[in-house]
Design a protein around this motif. Sequence first.
Motif, PDB file in Angstrom:
ATOM      1  N   GLY A  75    -112.830  -7.765   2.862  1.00 19.73           N
ATOM      2  CA  GLY A  75    -112.322  -7.391   1.554  1.00 19.73           C
ATOM      3  C   GLY A  75    -112.395  -8.514   0.550  1.00 19.73           C
ATOM      4  N   TYR A  76    -112.180  -9.741   0.993  1.00 22.77           N
ATOM      5  CA  TYR A  76    -112.193 -10.881   0.069  1.00 22.77           C
ATOM      6  C   TYR A  76    -113.618 -11.267  -0.329  1.00 22.77           C
ATOM      7  CZ  TYR A  76    -111.174 -15.466  -1.905  1.00 22.77           C
ATOM      8  OH  TYR A  76    -111.081 -16.555  -2.754  1.00 22.77           O
ATOM      9  N   VAL A  77    -114.516 -11.315   0.654  1.00 26.55           N
ATOM     10  CA  VAL A  77    -115.900 -11.710   0.363  1.00 26.55           C
ATOM     11  C   VAL A  77    -116.634 -10.600  -0.367  1.00 26.55           C
ATOM     12  CG1 VAL A  77    -118.093 -12.407   1.399  1.00 26.55           C
ATOM     13  CG2 VAL A  77    -115.943 -13.297   2.316  1.00 26.55           C
ATOM     14  N   GLY A  78    -116.485  -9.346   0.119  1.00 23.16           N
ATOM     15  CA  GLY A  78    -117.134  -8.215  -0.523  1.00 23.16           C
ATOM     16  C   GLY A  78    -118.640  -8.231  -0.338  1.00 23.16           C
ATOM     17  N   GLY A  79    -119.342  -7.489  -1.200  1.00 24.82           N
ATOM     18  CA  GLY A  79    -120.796  -7.481  -1.181  1.00 24.82           C
ATOM     19  C   GLY A  79    -121.388  -6.914   0.090  1.00 24.82           C
ATOM     20  N   ALA A  80    -122.490  -7.503   0.524  1.00 24.94           N
ATOM     21  CA  ALA A  80    -123.221  -7.006   1.689  1.00 24.94           C
ATOM     22  C   ALA A  80    -122.401  -7.125   2.968  1.00 24.94           C
ATOM     23  CB  ALA A  80    -124.536  -7.778   1.833  1.00 24.94           C
ATOM     24  N   LEU A  81    -121.627  -8.209   3.082  1.00 25.96           N
ATOM     25  CA  LEU A  81    -120.789  -8.369   4.277  1.00 25.96           C
ATOM     26  C   LEU A  81    -119.797  -7.230   4.398  1.00 25.96           C
ATOM     27  CD1 LEU A  81    -119.791 -10.045   6.688  1.00 25.96           C
ATOM     28  CD2 LEU A  81    -118.256 -11.259   5.113  1.00 25.96           C
ATOM     29  N   ASP A  82    -119.181  -6.873   3.312  1.00 27.30           N
ATOM     30  CA  ASP A  82    -118.218  -5.778   3.324  1.00 27.30           C
ATOM     31  C   ASP A  82    -118.881  -4.465   3.721  1.00 27.30           C
ATOM     32  OD1 ASP A  82    -115.734  -4.509   2.954  1.00 27.30           O
ATOM     33  OD2 ASP A  82    -116.275  -3.940   0.917  1.00 27.30           O
ATOM     34  N   GLN A  83    -120.055  -4.213   3.214  1.00 23.37           N
ATOM     35  CA  GLN A  83    -120.754  -2.972   3.536  1.00 23.37           C
ATOM     36  C   GLN A  83    -121.135  -2.911   5.007  1.00 23.37           C
ATOM     37  OE1 GLN A  83    -124.074  -2.569   0.867  1.00 23.37           O
ATOM     38  NE2 GLN A  83    -122.798  -2.468  -0.970  1.00 23.37           N
ATOM     39  N   VAL A  84    -121.620  -4.032   5.548  1.00 25.87           N
ATOM     40  CA  VAL A  84    -121.994  -4.053   6.960  1.00 25.87           C
ATOM     41  C   VAL A  84    -120.771  -3.847   7.849  1.00 25.87           C
ATOM     42  CG1 VAL A  84    -122.904  -5.498   8.825  1.00 25.87           C
ATOM     43  CG2 VAL A  84    -124.031  -5.481   6.596  1.00 25.87           C
ATOM     44  N   VAL A  85    -119.698  -4.583   7.534  1.00 28.42           N
ATOM     45  CA  VAL A  85    -118.474  -4.472   8.328  1.00 28.42           C
ATOM     46  C   VAL A  85    -117.925  -3.055   8.271  1.00 28.42           C
ATOM     47  CG1 VAL A  85    -116.070  -5.199   8.479  1.00 28.42           C
ATOM     48  CG2 VAL A  85    -117.857  -6.904   8.149  1.00 28.42           C
ATOM     49  N   MET A  86    -117.879  -2.462   7.081  1.00 24.59           N
ATOM     50  CA  MET A  86    -117.351  -1.106   6.957  1.00 24.59           C
ATOM     51  C   MET A  86    -118.231  -0.096   7.670  1.00 24.59           C
ATOM     52  SD  MET A  86    -114.525  -1.460   5.642  1.00 24.59           S
ATOM     53  CE  MET A  86    -114.234   0.306   5.695  1.00 24.59           C
ATOM     54  N   GLY A  87    -119.529  -0.340   7.690  1.00 23.26           N
ATOM     55  CA  GLY A  87    -120.409   0.555   8.439  1.00 23.26           C
ATOM     56  C   GLY A  87    -120.110   0.534   9.923  1.00 23.26           C
ATOM     57  N   ALA A 109    -108.338  -3.282  10.732  1.00 25.60           N
ATOM     58  CA  ALA A 109    -109.237  -3.847   9.729  1.00 25.60           C
ATOM     59  C   ALA A 109    -109.184  -3.048   8.434  1.00 25.60           C
ATOM     60  CB  ALA A 109    -110.664  -3.895  10.280  1.00 25.60           C
ATOM     61  N   ARG A 110    -109.133  -1.746   8.539  1.00 24.03           N
ATOM     62  CA  ARG A 110    -109.073  -0.919   7.333  1.00 24.03           C
ATOM     63  C   ARG A 110    -107.739  -1.094   6.610  1.00 24.03           C
ATOM     64  NH1 ARG A 110    -113.208   2.823   6.776  1.00 24.03           N
ATOM     65  NH2 ARG A 110    -111.978   3.819   5.138  1.00 24.03           N
ATOM     66  N   VAL A 111    -106.659  -1.211   7.371  1.00 26.12           N
ATOM     67  CA  VAL A 111    -105.347  -1.421   6.753  1.00 26.12           C
ATOM     68  C   VAL A 111    -105.302  -2.756   6.015  1.00 26.12           C
ATOM     69  CG1 VAL A 111    -102.923  -1.859   7.289  1.00 26.12           C
ATOM     70  CG2 VAL A 111    -104.075   0.081   8.320  1.00 26.12           C
ATOM     71  N   ALA A 112    -105.951  -3.784   6.557  1.00 27.51           N
ATOM     72  CA  ALA A 112    -105.941  -5.105   5.923  1.00 27.51           C
ATOM     73  C   ALA A 112    -106.936  -5.200   4.767  1.00 27.51           C
ATOM     74  CB  ALA A 112    -106.252  -6.180   6.957  1.00 27.51           C
ATOM     75  N   ARG A 113    -108.031  -4.472   4.844  1.00 26.00           N
ATOM     76  CA  ARG A 113    -109.089  -4.596   3.825  1.00 26.00           C
ATOM     77  C   ARG A 113    -108.662  -4.030   2.480  1.00 26.00           C
ATOM     78  NH1 ARG A 113    -112.660  -0.807   2.031  1.00 26.00           N
ATOM     79  NH2 ARG A 113    -114.566  -1.584   0.999  1.00 26.00           N
ATOM     80  N   ALA A 114    -108.060  -2.865   2.470  1.00 28.81           N
ATOM     81  CA  ALA A 114    -107.736  -2.191   1.204  1.00 28.81           C
ATOM     82  C   ALA A 114    -106.825  -3.036   0.309  1.00 28.81           C
ATOM     83  CB  ALA A 114    -107.130  -0.823   1.478  1.00 28.81           C
ATOM     84  N   PRO A 115    -105.676  -3.533   0.799  1.00 25.71           N
ATOM     85  CA  PRO A 115    -104.849  -4.368  -0.084  1.00 25.71           C
ATOM     86  C   PRO A 115    -105.499  -5.697  -0.440  1.00 25.71           C
ATOM     87  CG  PRO A 115    -103.920  -4.311   2.117  1.00 25.71           C
ATOM     88  CD  PRO A 115    -105.008  -3.300   2.095  1.00 25.71           C
ATOM     89  N   THR A 116    -106.382  -6.210   0.433  1.00 27.12           N
ATOM     90  CA  THR A 116    -107.060  -7.469   0.117  1.00 27.12           C
ATOM     91  C   THR A 116    -107.929  -7.323  -1.121  1.00 27.12           C
ATOM     92  OG1 THR A 116    -107.083  -8.133   2.444  1.00 27.12           O
ATOM     93  CG2 THR A 116    -108.654  -9.216   0.987  1.00 27.12           C
ATOM     94  N   ALA A 149    -107.438  -5.372  -3.614  1.00 25.48           N
ATOM     95  CA  ALA A 149    -106.571  -5.348  -4.797  1.00 25.48           C
ATOM     96  C   ALA A 149    -105.945  -6.707  -5.063  1.00 25.48           C
ATOM     97  CB  ALA A 149    -105.488  -4.287  -4.615  1.00 25.48           C
ATOM     98  N   LEU A 150    -105.546  -7.414  -3.997  1.00 26.52           N
ATOM     99  CA  LEU A 150    -104.845  -8.685  -4.169  1.00 26.52           C
ATOM    100  C   LEU A 150    -105.754  -9.787  -4.696  1.00 26.52           C
ATOM    101  CD1 LEU A 150    -102.684  -8.677  -0.911  1.00 26.52           C
ATOM    102  CD2 LEU A 150    -101.814  -8.576  -3.257  1.00 26.52           C
ATOM    103  N   LYS A 151    -107.037  -9.743  -4.347  1.00 32.27           N
ATOM    104  CA  LYS A 151    -107.911 -10.836  -4.781  1.00 32.27           C
ATOM    105  C   LYS A 151    -108.148 -10.831  -6.289  1.00 32.27           C
ATOM    106  CE  LYS A 151    -112.454  -8.635  -4.108  1.00 32.27           C
ATOM    107  NZ  LYS A 151    -113.733  -8.735  -3.373  1.00 32.27           N
ATOM    108  N   GLN A 152    -107.753  -9.739  -6.974  1.00 34.57           N
ATOM    109  CA  GLN A 152    -107.862  -9.672  -8.427  1.00 34.57           C
ATOM    110  C   GLN A 152    -106.574 -10.094  -9.124  1.00 34.57           C
ATOM    111  OE1 GLN A 152    -110.829  -9.057  -9.564  1.00 34.57           O
ATOM    112  NE2 GLN A 152    -111.700  -8.417  -7.583  1.00 34.57           N
ATOM    113  N   GLN A 153    -105.530 -10.382  -8.330  1.00 31.26           N
ATOM    114  CA  GLN A 153    -104.248 -10.743  -8.920  1.00 31.26           C
ATOM    115  C   GLN A 153    -104.284 -12.167  -9.491  1.00 31.26           C
ATOM    116  OE1 GLN A 153    -101.604  -8.599  -9.227  1.00 31.26           O
ATOM    117  NE2 GLN A 153    -103.019  -7.056  -8.423  1.00 31.26           N
ATOM    118  N   ASP A 154    -103.366 -12.419 -10.418  1.00 26.77           N
ATOM    119  CA  ASP A 154    -103.353 -13.702 -11.124  1.00 26.77           C
ATOM    120  C   ASP A 154    -103.114 -14.877 -10.191  1.00 26.77           C
ATOM    121  OD1 ASP A 154    -103.830 -12.401 -13.493  1.00 26.77           O
ATOM    122  OD2 ASP A 154    -101.707 -12.312 -14.097  1.00 26.77           O
ATOM    123  N   PHE A 155    -102.236 -14.701  -9.171  1.00 30.55           N
ATOM    124  CA  PHE A 155    -101.926 -15.832  -8.304  1.00 30.55           C
ATOM    125  C   PHE A 155    -103.126 -16.251  -7.458  1.00 30.55           C
ATOM    126  CE2 PHE A 155    -100.833 -12.110  -5.817  1.00 30.55           C
ATOM    127  CZ  PHE A 155    -101.274 -12.412  -4.544  1.00 30.55           C
TER     128      PHE A 155
END
Length: 289
Positions: A112-124, A165-172, A174-180
């Motif tokens: 969830g944090y890295v995103g991109g191709a890694l996220d797509q492969v992992v989710m697949g 993994a799915r439970v951890a990915r979704a909030p990640t 959203a959280l990586k866009q937060q100000d902190f």
Amino acid sequence: MTIEVASVAVAQPSRLWVAFSRNPLFWLGALLLAVIIMVAVLAPLIAPHDPLEQNIVARLEPPSAEFLFGTDNYGRDVLSRLIYGARISLMVGFVAILIAMTIGCTIGIVAGYVGGALDQVVMGVLDVMLSFPALLLGLMIAAMLGASLQNLIIAIAITEIAPFARVARAPTIALKQQDFVIAGRALGFGPVRIMGVHILPNLISDVVVMSSLWMASAIRTEASLSFIGLGVPPPTPTWGSMIREGFDNILDSWWLAVFPSLAILLTVLALNLLGDALRDAIDPKLRGE
């Protein structure tokens, strides 16, 4: 500012405790689970007989004063085997979920944090794993690895990695866009620190709630695999294998399958009650806030 943050940190556990104290299901689940854990821990002290001791003379005796839950085909005390079987079920459920939670959350947060191709492969890969029912996936893995306690834990842990993994990915995501998080990156914090120090604590409550519910699922899976002979090899007592041994005599010797089935029912019920109570206490909407 420091005083305000400290007061909020103190108030949060206080609100959770109030939510727990008002939920009778929490106390019921906690009491049931505490009794089951105590029975498992104190098994050598409270078991009336050796769970492996055979007594052919007392074979298939119904519940009596000497054998409260009767005896099995080999004259072994069902109550003693039930008590020792709690150790296997609880240990398999706890260790398997701990492994699955550690690996699954790590995969989900990184993807969830890295995103991109890694996220797509992992989710697949996760989607492929989730396409199989947990019991069927565990059955295939256990059949390939062979019947043993370690292989049973590995098989169950693998079946639960994808949900964590799915439970951890979704909030990640959203959280990586937060100000902190953005501020942390601006200060030069590395990805490992941001994921471990800033993101993980914000999703740990959801993970804890799901772990209690999925531990119940892991115990059911362990019993199912033991029932078909892919669990801990005999003569080690497990609840699933005890049900299987009593299946052939279910009409004549009902106690062989009924008592271990009730043990599984009570354990799963306790974990589900605790999971529901945790969810109600942590979710502000369900608390009415």
